[in-house]
Design a protein around this motif. Structure first.
Motif, PDB file in Angstrom:
ATOM      1  N   ASP A   1      13.161  15.836 -16.425  1.00 48.55           N
ATOM      2  CA  ASP A   1      12.261  16.247 -17.501  1.00 48.55           C
ATOM      3  C   ASP A   1      11.710  17.654 -17.297  1.00 48.55           C
ATOM      4  OD1 ASP A   1      10.574  15.815 -15.386  1.00 48.55           O
ATOM      5  OD2 ASP A   1       9.273  14.362 -16.409  1.00 48.55           O
ATOM      6  N   GLY A   2      12.212  18.367 -16.298  1.00 50.49           N
ATOM      7  CA  GLY A   2      11.753  19.725 -16.046  1.00 50.49           C
ATOM      8  C   GLY A   2      10.535  19.818 -15.152  1.00 50.49           C
ATOM      9  N   SER A   3       9.997  18.688 -14.699  1.00 53.48           N
ATOM     10  CA  SER A   3       8.808  18.692 -13.852  1.00 53.48           C
ATOM     11  C   SER A   3       9.202  18.685 -12.382  1.00 53.48           C
ATOM     12  CB  SER A   3       7.930  17.473 -14.153  1.00 53.48           C
ATOM     13  OG  SER A   3       8.564  16.282 -13.702  1.00 53.48           O
ATOM     14  N   ARG A   4       8.183  18.849 -11.517  1.00 54.63           N
ATOM     15  CA  ARG A   4       8.409  18.820 -10.070  1.00 54.63           C
ATOM     16  C   ARG A   4       7.233  18.054  -9.442  1.00 54.63           C
ATOM     17  NH1 ARG A   4       9.087  24.570  -7.849  1.00 54.63           N
ATOM     18  NH2 ARG A   4      11.069  24.454  -8.967  1.00 54.63           N
ATOM     19  N   PRO A   5       7.264  16.716  -9.500  1.00 55.13           N
ATOM     20  CA  PRO A   5       6.117  15.910  -9.039  1.00 55.13           C
ATOM     21  C   PRO A   5       5.845  16.070  -7.546  1.00 55.13           C
ATOM     22  CG  PRO A   5       7.627  14.608 -10.386  1.00 55.13           C
ATOM     23  CD  PRO A   5       8.331  15.890 -10.072  1.00 55.13           C
ATOM     24  N   ASP A   6       4.588  16.344  -7.218  1.00 58.03           N
ATOM     25  CA  ASP A   6       4.156  16.489  -5.823  1.00 58.03           C
ATOM     26  C   ASP A   6       3.393  15.225  -5.431  1.00 58.03           C
ATOM     27  OD1 ASP A   6       3.424  17.340  -3.344  1.00 58.03           O
ATOM     28  OD2 ASP A   6       2.341  19.126  -4.011  1.00 58.03           O
ATOM     29  N   THR A   7       4.129  14.156  -5.229  1.00 55.97           N
ATOM     30  CA  THR A   7       3.523  12.834  -5.027  1.00 55.97           C
ATOM     31  C   THR A   7       2.641  12.769  -3.798  1.00 55.97           C
ATOM     32  OG1 THR A   7       5.360  11.745  -6.154  1.00 55.97           O
ATOM     33  CG2 THR A   7       4.026  10.391  -4.680  1.00 55.97           C
ATOM     34  N   TRP A   8       3.064  13.360  -2.690  1.00 58.40           N
ATOM     35  CA  TRP A   8       2.318  13.171  -1.453  1.00 58.40           C
ATOM     36  C   TRP A   8       1.016  13.956  -1.460  1.00 58.40           C
ATOM     37  CZ3 TRP A   8       3.652   8.934   0.702  1.00 58.40           C
ATOM     38  CH2 TRP A   8       4.941   8.451   0.459  1.00 58.40           C
ATOM     39  N   ARG A   9       0.951  15.069  -2.167  1.00 59.73           N
ATOM     40  CA  ARG A   9      -0.334  15.757  -2.355  1.00 59.73           C
ATOM     41  C   ARG A   9      -1.218  14.938  -3.285  1.00 59.73           C
ATOM     42  NH1 ARG A   9      -2.378  20.093  -5.669  1.00 59.73           N
ATOM     43  NH2 ARG A   9      -0.392  20.161  -6.796  1.00 59.73           N
ATOM     44  N   PHE A  10      -0.608  14.312  -4.292  1.00 59.91           N
ATOM     45  CA  PHE A  10      -1.343  13.429  -5.186  1.00 59.91           C
ATOM     46  C   PHE A  10      -1.927  12.240  -4.412  1.00 59.91           C
ATOM     47  CE2 PHE A  10      -1.084   9.519  -7.797  1.00 59.91           C
ATOM     48  CZ  PHE A  10      -1.961   9.842  -8.825  1.00 59.91           C
ATOM     49  N   MET A  11      -1.156  11.673  -3.506  1.00 63.09           N
ATOM     50  CA  MET A  11      -1.645  10.558  -2.692  1.00 63.09           C
ATOM     51  C   MET A  11      -2.841  10.975  -1.843  1.00 63.09           C
ATOM     52  SD  MET A  11       0.209   7.818  -3.277  1.00 63.09           S
ATOM     53  CE  MET A  11       0.144   6.790  -1.804  1.00 63.09           C
ATOM     54  N   ALA A  12      -2.824  12.193  -1.329  1.00 60.73           N
ATOM     55  CA  ALA A  12      -3.957  12.688  -0.554  1.00 60.73           C
ATOM     56  C   ALA A  12      -5.194  12.825  -1.429  1.00 60.73           C
ATOM     57  CB  ALA A  12      -3.604  14.027   0.086  1.00 60.73           C
ATOM     58  N   ALA A  13      -5.001  13.253  -2.668  1.00 61.24           N
ATOM     59  CA  ALA A  13      -6.128  13.399  -3.587  1.00 61.24           C
ATOM     60  C   ALA A  13      -6.778  12.053  -3.884  1.00 61.24           C
ATOM     61  CB  ALA A  13      -5.668  14.062  -4.880  1.00 61.24           C
ATOM     62  N   LEU A  14      -5.978  10.999  -3.916  1.00 65.85           N
ATOM     63  CA  LEU A  14      -6.512   9.664  -4.193  1.00 65.85           C
ATOM     64  C   LEU A  14      -7.483   9.184  -3.115  1.00 65.85           C
ATOM     65  CD1 LEU A  14      -3.396   7.696  -5.504  1.00 65.85           C
ATOM     66  CD2 LEU A  14      -5.340   8.543  -6.818  1.00 65.85           C
ATOM     67  N   GLU A  15      -7.432   9.778  -1.939  1.00 61.88           N
ATOM     68  CA  GLU A  15      -8.314   9.360  -0.855  1.00 61.88           C
ATOM     69  C   GLU A  15      -9.730   9.885  -1.032  1.00 61.88           C
ATOM     70  OE1 GLU A  15      -6.523  10.402   2.848  1.00 61.88           O
ATOM     71  OE2 GLU A  15      -4.649   9.377   2.399  1.00 61.88           O
ATOM     72  N   SER A  16      -9.887  10.877  -1.884  1.00 64.16           N
ATOM     73  CA  SER A  16     -11.206  11.477  -2.043  1.00 64.16           C
ATOM     74  C   SER A  16     -11.780  11.367  -3.448  1.00 64.16           C
ATOM     75  CB  SER A  16     -11.156  12.965  -1.652  1.00 64.16           C
ATOM     76  OG  SER A  16     -10.225  13.666  -2.474  1.00 64.16           O
ATOM     77  N   GLN A  17     -10.986  10.860  -4.395  1.00 69.18           N
ATOM     78  CA  GLN A  17     -11.481  10.743  -5.768  1.00 69.18           C
ATOM     79  C   GLN A  17     -10.751   9.618  -6.492  1.00 69.18           C
ATOM     80  OE1 GLN A  17     -10.229  14.240  -8.215  1.00 69.18           O
ATOM     81  NE2 GLN A  17      -9.182  14.904  -6.348  1.00 69.18           N
ATOM     82  N   PRO A  18     -11.405   9.006  -7.475  1.00 69.58           N
ATOM     83  CA  PRO A  18     -10.751   7.912  -8.209  1.00 69.58           C
ATOM     84  C   PRO A  18      -9.604   8.440  -9.052  1.00 69.58           C
ATOM     85  CG  PRO A  18     -12.853   8.484  -9.217  1.00 69.58           C
ATOM     86  CD  PRO A  18     -12.788   9.247  -7.929  1.00 69.58           C
ATOM     87  N   VAL A  19      -8.588   7.604  -9.217  1.00 67.27           N
ATOM     88  CA  VAL A  19      -7.401   8.028  -9.935  1.00 67.27           C
ATOM     89  C   VAL A  19      -7.732   8.452 -11.361  1.00 67.27           C
ATOM     90  CG1 VAL A  19      -6.801   5.675 -10.679  1.00 67.27           C
ATOM     91  CG2 VAL A  19      -5.007   7.422 -10.486  1.00 67.27           C
ATOM     92  N   GLU A  20      -8.740   7.829 -11.965  1.00 64.92           N
ATOM     93  CA  GLU A  20      -9.072   8.132 -13.354  1.00 64.92           C
ATOM     94  C   GLU A  20      -9.558   9.568 -13.525  1.00 64.92           C
ATOM     95  OE1 GLU A  20     -10.226   5.567 -11.668  1.00 64.92           O
ATOM     96  OE2 GLU A  20      -9.276   3.834 -12.632  1.00 64.92           O
TER      97      GLU A  20
END
Length: 341
Positions: free
Chosen positions: A314-333
């Protein structure tokens, strides 16, 4: 999360020699892996199928292994077959061999390697992709985990990699420049700091990464490379079916569930990636004449995509593991997933 900025030892980015679809220009061959012989285990579906297809599309002759055939399904009970994968490789312009092999059985692996040796006298690329995820029981402590099922996970998700490498590396080192790719779940950095739900799963996935680290040391004197690679949240056939969505509907369904904690698919699924992103990265790695820079390292589909200037379908480049780190400090919503795609 093994990124260039966080880990100076990671290979520096360069002007890529190829792009997602390996377009032909006057400066490069249309099929950079032409003449190379590849073995992709666990190629029946998911990442393995996509990797086999990408390698074949780039010119490699690919041996695709699996246990599910048109005549009989494996205990996964899935409809995909290894013959279908071989057909996709052929349709992509490659040469494919569908091989029914149980990689827990030494005699079957040995027979396969002997067939490759007899036909070509060489093996250039080995991708160990068997995962064993069908046998995971999440969040079950070791003393309550069904031993037979736990051992099935460990043997399928790790022992298959070890046995296959032991049987195939003697053939691979006959020619300099061989590549071994161990597909796992989680980067080395992420897994070092996080418990992966159950002891059996944790040990299986970290052992696969360690196998790449160890074999890389032994391959170095033969000018070979071993690397462990993890996808992000992979949108495999099993995952799509489990969430009741398709490749056409997954994103809208996930984004519509923002703020709904029990919704399926969850909002976080909007970070997911197709198997093509991982496959494109591995094909680019295999075609890189300087691939030895990756030897013994752990990397991700995102890092390979960034390094080789690739994107998902789809032309994107998902950075999942940085996203997973963000989930440790803030709610997914509260997270804007587009900031990580």
């Amino acid at each position: 999360m093994d990124t260039d900025a966080q880990h100076p030892e990671t290979p520096a980015r360069h002007t890529p020699a190829r792009h997602a679809s390996f377009p032909h220009t006057s400066d490069e061959p249309a099929r950079p892996l032409a003449g190379r012989i590849a073995l992709v285990t666990g190629a029946t579906r998911g990442a393995g199928r996509a990797i086999a297809r990408a390698l074949g599309g780039a010119g490699a002759e690919v041996y695709c292994t699996g246990r599910s055939t048109g005549a009989a399904r494996s205990d996964y009970g899935r409809p995909e077959t290894v013959e279908e994968t071989a057909g996709l490789v052929t349709a992509a312009g490659g040469i494919a061999h569908a091989e029914v092999v149980d990689h827990r059985r030494v005699e079957e692996i040995t027979a396969l390697v002997e067939r490759i040796d007899a036909a070509h006298g060489r093996l250039d690329i080995l991708v160990n992709d068997i995962g064993g995820e069908a046998y995971v029981e999440f969040d079950v402590p070791l003393w309550e985990y069904d031993l037979a099922r736990g051992m099935q996970l460990f043997e399928t998700g790790f022992l298959t990699h070890l046995l296959t490498s032991r049987a195939a590396l003697g053939l691979l080192v006959r020619s300099p420049g061989g590549l071994v790719v161990e597909i796992t779940d989680g980067t080395r950095t992420y897994n070092a700091a996080h418990f992966r739900s159950t002891v059996f799963l944790d040990l299986t996935k970290t052992a696969v990464d360690r196998l790449a680290f160890a074999t890389g040391h032994e391959l170095r004197e033969h000018e070979g490379t071993a690397v462990s690679v993890t996808p992000g949240w992979l949108r495999s056939e099993m995952m799509l079916e489990g969430f009741g969505v398709t490749e056409d509907t997954w994103e809208a369904a996930a984004r519509a569930n923002r703020g709904r904690s029990d919704a399926v698919p969850p909002y976080a699924f909007a970070i997911s990636e197709s198997p093509a992103l991982l496959a494109r990265g591995i094909a680019a790695l295999a075609a890189d004449p300087e691939r030895a820079r990756w030897n013994t390292r752990s990397t991700s589909s995102y890092e390979l995509a960034r390094h080789y200037d690739l994107t998902d379908v789809d032309g994107s480049r998902p950075d999942t593991w940085r996203f997973m780190a963000a989930l440790e400090s803030q709610p997914v919503e509260s997270i804007e997933i587009d900031d990580y795609r």
